[in-house]
Design a protein around this motif. Structure first.
Motif, PDB file in Angstrom:
ATOM      1  N   PHE A   1     -24.114  71.277  15.889  1.00 18.48           N
ATOM      2  CA  PHE A   1     -25.372  71.886  15.356  1.00 18.48           C
ATOM      3  C   PHE A   1     -25.368  73.604  15.579  1.00 18.48           C
ATOM      4  N   ALA A   2     -24.820  73.757  16.736  1.00 19.11           N
ATOM      5  CA  ALA A   2     -24.744  75.135  17.025  1.00 19.11           C
ATOM      6  C   ALA A   2     -23.756  75.879  15.953  1.00 19.11           C
ATOM      7  N   LEU A   3     -22.754  75.307  15.682  1.00 15.37           N
ATOM      8  CA  LEU A   3     -21.694  76.004  14.545  1.00 15.37           C
ATOM      9  C   LEU A   3     -22.545  75.930  13.202  1.00 15.37           C
ATOM     10  N   LEU A   4     -23.451  74.899  12.850  1.00  9.65           N
ATOM     11  CA  LEU A   4     -23.901  74.958  11.589  1.00  9.65           C
ATOM     12  C   LEU A   4     -24.932  75.896  11.551  1.00  9.65           C
ATOM     13  N   ARG A   5     -25.846  76.333  12.660  1.00  5.49           N
ATOM     14  CA  ARG A   5     -26.792  77.341  12.634  1.00  5.49           C
ATOM     15  C   ARG A   5     -26.034  78.428  12.743  1.00  5.49           C
ATOM     16  N   THR A   6     -24.987  78.800  13.343  1.00  2.46           N
ATOM     17  CA  THR A   6     -24.330  80.030  13.229  1.00  2.46           C
ATOM     18  C   THR A   6     -23.718  80.470  11.764  1.00  2.46           C
ATOM     19  N   ARG A   7     -23.223  79.419  11.128  1.00  2.00           N
ATOM     20  CA  ARG A   7     -23.010  79.900   9.956  1.00  2.00           C
ATOM     21  C   ARG A   7     -24.198  79.966   8.778  1.00  2.00           C
ATOM     22  N   SER A   8     -25.316  79.190   8.927  1.00  2.00           N
ATOM     23  CA  SER A   8     -26.377  79.499   8.379  1.00  2.00           C
ATOM     24  C   SER A   8     -27.023  80.813   8.329  1.00  2.00           C
ATOM     25  N   GLU A   9     -27.118  81.229   9.664  1.00  2.00           N
ATOM     26  CA  GLU A   9     -27.713  82.443   9.974  1.00  2.00           C
ATOM     27  C   GLU A   9     -26.602  83.656   9.407  1.00  2.00           C
ATOM     28  N   ALA A  10     -25.395  83.654   9.381  1.00  2.00           N
ATOM     29  CA  ALA A  10     -24.351  84.335   9.113  1.00  2.00           C
ATOM     30  C   ALA A  10     -24.758  84.548   7.449  1.00  2.00           C
ATOM     31  N   VAL A  11     -24.951  83.498   6.774  1.00  2.00           N
ATOM     32  CA  VAL A  11     -25.184  83.324   5.199  1.00  2.00           C
ATOM     33  C   VAL A  11     -26.444  84.251   5.029  1.00  2.00           C
ATOM     34  N   ALA A  12     -27.320  83.717   5.708  1.00  2.00           N
ATOM     35  CA  ALA A  12     -29.063  84.271   5.652  1.00  2.00           C
ATOM     36  C   ALA A  12     -28.864  85.781   5.746  1.00  2.00           C
ATOM     37  N   ARG A  13     -28.173  86.290   7.052  1.00  2.00           N
ATOM     38  CA  ARG A  13     -28.341  87.788   7.091  1.00  2.00           C
ATOM     39  C   ARG A  13     -27.143  88.532   6.517  1.00  2.00           C
ATOM     40  N   ASN A  14     -26.084  87.881   6.032  1.00  2.00           N
ATOM     41  CA  ASN A  14     -25.157  88.529   5.144  1.00  2.00           C
ATOM     42  C   ASN A  14     -24.432  89.292   6.099  1.00  2.00           C
ATOM     43  N   THR A  15     -24.039  88.874   7.334  1.00  2.00           N
ATOM     44  CA  THR A  15     -23.328  89.493   8.173  1.00  2.00           C
ATOM     45  C   THR A  15     -22.582  88.683   9.131  1.00  2.00           C
TER      46      THR A  15
ATOM     47  N   THR B   1     -10.634  57.075  33.076  1.00  2.00           N
ATOM     48  CA  THR B   1     -10.412  56.876  31.595  1.00  2.00           C
ATOM     49  C   THR B   1     -11.220  57.883  30.895  1.00  2.00           C
ATOM     50  N   PRO B   2     -10.512  58.692  30.064  1.00  2.09           N
ATOM     51  CA  PRO B   2     -11.338  59.931  29.354  1.00  2.09           C
ATOM     52  C   PRO B   2     -11.757  59.188  27.894  1.00  2.09           C
ATOM     53  N   ILE B   3     -13.184  59.715  27.585  1.00  3.12           N
ATOM     54  CA  ILE B   3     -13.704  59.432  26.184  1.00  3.12           C
ATOM     55  C   ILE B   3     -13.597  60.646  25.498  1.00  3.12           C
ATOM     56  N   TYR B   4     -12.963  60.789  24.270  1.00  4.66           N
ATOM     57  CA  TYR B   4     -13.013  62.057  23.516  1.00  4.66           C
ATOM     58  C   TYR B   4     -14.002  62.207  22.332  1.00  4.66           C
ATOM     59  N   GLN B   5     -14.404  63.430  22.071  1.00  6.82           N
ATOM     60  CA  GLN B   5     -15.049  63.685  20.887  1.00  6.82           C
ATOM     61  C   GLN B   5     -14.532  65.024  20.382  1.00  6.82           C
ATOM     62  N   CYS B   6     -14.146  65.282  19.087  1.00  8.63           N
ATOM     63  CA  CYS B   6     -13.492  66.466  18.511  1.00  8.63           C
ATOM     64  C   CYS B   6     -14.585  67.059  17.469  1.00  8.63           C
ATOM     65  N   VAL B   7     -14.711  68.332  17.595  1.00  9.01           N
ATOM     66  CA  VAL B   7     -15.399  69.028  16.842  1.00  9.01           C
ATOM     67  C   VAL B   7     -14.412  70.123  15.951  1.00  9.01           C
ATOM     68  N   SER B   8     -14.414  70.152  14.656  1.00  2.86           N
ATOM     69  CA  SER B   8     -13.382  71.220  14.191  1.00  2.86           C
ATOM     70  C   SER B   8     -14.031  71.893  13.104  1.00  2.86           C
ATOM     71  N   VAL B   9     -13.684  73.009  12.748  1.00  4.93           N
ATOM     72  CA  VAL B   9     -14.210  73.750  11.625  1.00  4.93           C
ATOM     73  C   VAL B   9     -13.246  74.295  10.617  1.00  4.93           C
ATOM     74  N   ASP B  10     -13.294  73.935   9.493  1.00  3.07           N
ATOM     75  CA  ASP B  10     -12.310  74.408   8.390  1.00  3.07           C
ATOM     76  C   ASP B  10     -12.389  75.712   8.088  1.00  3.07           C
ATOM     77  N   LEU B  11     -11.507  76.363   7.346  1.00  2.79           N
ATOM     78  CA  LEU B  11     -11.547  77.816   7.076  1.00  2.79           C
ATOM     79  C   LEU B  11     -12.721  78.281   6.138  1.00  2.79           C
ATOM     80  N   GLY B  12     -13.249  77.134   5.494  1.00  2.00           N
ATOM     81  CA  GLY B  12     -14.301  77.375   4.708  1.00  2.00           C
ATOM     82  C   GLY B  12     -15.672  77.672   5.515  1.00  2.00           C
ATOM     83  N   GLY B  13     -15.800  77.099   6.906  1.00  2.00           N
ATOM     84  CA  GLY B  13     -16.714  77.290   7.625  1.00  2.00           C
ATOM     85  C   GLY B  13     -17.413  76.190   8.079  1.00  2.00           C
TER      86      GLY B  13
END
Length: 175
Positions: A69-83, A153-165
């Motif tokens: 959700f932090a990545l989504l917010r960053t993307r949304s703010e970048a588009v809203a501010r056009n920067t 025993t490790p438990i994993y979660q993966c978050v990735s971002v495509d080049l489209g954002g």
């Protein structure tokens, strides 16, 4: 036998029935309660390992969701501010110590901030930069691996971002 002695025997007989009724009160015996407690203890001991795994899985998923959700917010703010906007670790490149999204117009003002993750380790890039169109700058798709431990025993979660954002999240050690 006279009438008085017959009455005394009848009274004794009735009082004996009354006493027997009083002793046969409804309820549980101590042995029955001990058996139930023993069975409940055995079932609780059997459930503990799966509960520990569930908690670790939820910790990894929760940390992954917060980053997603932090990545989504960053993307949304970048588009809203056009920067360009940058999501980066709060301290020394370690995502586990938290992350922040500074306002490009005033870097002292944070648009988003997340504290320390005490339940999981996070590995990822130095920062994630979104341009004004919501795309990732730099040509490399960011990948974050979140790991929570259950004993060894490790438990994993993966978050990735495509080049489209667009960010993605899945329960795996590789994206």
């Amino acid at each position: 036998m006279n009438a008085a002695s017959q009455r005394t025997q009848a009274d004794r007989h009735r009082s004996g029935r009354h006493l027997a009724r009083r002793l046969a009160m409804p309820g549980f015996t101590t042995i029955e309660l001990l058996v139930v407690v023993a069975i409940a203890s055995i079932l609780a001991a059997m459930a503990t390992p799966s509960l520990t795994t569930l908690i670790a899985r939820q910790n990894a998923k929760s940390t992954g969701s917060e980053l997603f959700f932090a990545l989504l917010r960053t993307r949304s703010e970048a588009v809203a501010r056009n920067t360009n906007l940058t999501l980066a670790p709060s301290t020394g490149g370690d995502w586990r110590l938290g992350w922040q999204l500074p306002d490009p117009a005033n870097p002292a003002n944070l648009l988003d901030s997340h504290g320390i993750s005490k339940v999981a380790t996070i590995t990822g890039p130095d920062s994630v930069v979104y341009d004004g169109s919501g795309r990732i700058k730099g040509g490399v798709a960011p990948v974050f691996v979140i790991k929570a431990l259950v004993g060894a025993t490790p438990i994993y979660q993966c978050v990735s971002v495509d080049l489209g954002g667009r960010p993605y999240q899945k329960a795996d050690s590789t994206c």
